[in-house]
Design a protein around this motif. Sequence first.
Motif, PDB file in Angstrom:
ATOM      1  N   ASP A  69       0.874  -1.266  -0.092  1.00 50.39           N
ATOM      2  CA  ASP A  69      -0.018   0.203  -0.032  1.00 50.39           C
ATOM      3  C   ASP A  69       0.884   1.270   0.014  1.00 50.39           C
ATOM      4  OD1 ASP A  69      -2.310  -1.425   2.288  1.00 50.39           O
ATOM      5  OD2 ASP A  69      -2.129  -1.631   0.101  1.00 50.39           O
ATOM      6  N   LEU A  70       1.895   1.324   0.770  1.00 46.53           N
ATOM      7  CA  LEU A  70       2.723   2.381   0.989  1.00 46.53           C
ATOM      8  C   LEU A  70       3.412   2.553  -0.365  1.00 46.53           C
ATOM      9  CD1 LEU A  70       4.180   4.670   2.298  1.00 46.53           C
ATOM     10  CD2 LEU A  70       5.860   2.910   3.213  1.00 46.53           C
ATOM     11  N   LYS A  71       3.937   1.618  -1.099  1.00 49.88           N
ATOM     12  CA  LYS A  71       4.737   1.776  -2.155  1.00 49.88           C
ATOM     13  C   LYS A  71       3.866   2.236  -3.310  1.00 49.88           C
ATOM     14  CE  LYS A  71       7.411  -1.193  -5.390  1.00 49.88           C
ATOM     15  NZ  LYS A  71       7.776  -2.425  -5.852  1.00 49.88           N
ATOM     16  N   LYS A  72       2.529   2.153  -3.339  1.00 50.52           N
ATOM     17  CA  LYS A  72       1.544   2.625  -4.544  1.00 50.52           C
ATOM     18  C   LYS A  72       1.547   4.061  -4.284  1.00 50.52           C
ATOM     19  CE  LYS A  72      -1.435  -1.597  -4.409  1.00 50.52           C
ATOM     20  NZ  LYS A  72      -2.645  -1.986  -4.075  1.00 50.52           N
ATOM     21  N   ASN A  73       1.677   4.532  -3.080  1.00 48.36           N
ATOM     22  CA  ASN A  73       1.735   6.021  -2.955  1.00 48.36           C
ATOM     23  C   ASN A  73       3.208   6.935  -2.958  1.00 48.36           C
ATOM     24  OD1 ASN A  73       0.099   8.278  -2.070  1.00 48.36           O
ATOM     25  ND2 ASN A  73       0.848   8.311  -0.003  1.00 48.36           N
ATOM     26  N   LEU A  74       4.078   6.036  -3.245  1.00 47.78           N
ATOM     27  CA  LEU A  74       5.450   6.549  -3.633  1.00 47.78           C
ATOM     28  C   LEU A  74       5.756   6.544  -4.922  1.00 47.78           C
ATOM     29  CD1 LEU A  74       7.109   5.054  -0.401  1.00 47.78           C
ATOM     30  CD2 LEU A  74       6.115   7.000  -0.562  1.00 47.78           C
TER      31      LEU A  74
END
Length: 184
Positions: free
Chosen positions: A145-150
Amino acid sequence: MNENYRLSDIFLSVEEEERETWKIDNDNTADWALDKIKESREEYERFEKVAMAKIEQVKAALDQEKKKMENETGFFESKLREYIETVKTKDTKTQKTYSLPSGKLVIKKDKEDFKLDKEKVLENLKKLEGYEDYIKTKEDLAWGDLKKNLAIADGQIINKTTGEVLDIEGLGVEVKSGKFEIKF
């Protein structure tokens, strides 16, 4: 021809019958059988030594041919690498290609990817506001999830939503070198 075939069948069946009925019934016959076993093993060992020497010889020849092939293909690959830089290629986000009748020249571009130490990122995300959704309740980093936002831009990690440049211990940018390939 049929008669020869039948005679050989008869001969083989007689030989099999003799083997089944033959017995060792005294010391001389037993000693003779031991000599036959010893001769058979010695013959096998001799044959094995010759065969192993031949195998080593073939392996050495194969290694020599492999080195020759690697030198030759290495030379041509380097020349093709130089050549692809001089022609108009089909460029995509991840690679450059140039097609020829016998194959395709491909240069995969350098790719930036996340280098992750989950424990450090989790520890440091806890200290930041607005990143609670990326921390699982069992204290595991919601990396997907974090990676999708980075995003990665110019070697820096950026939050796509806020535009904030993230400098979190345990999270960095790793450049994976592109490589040259020839596909057939």
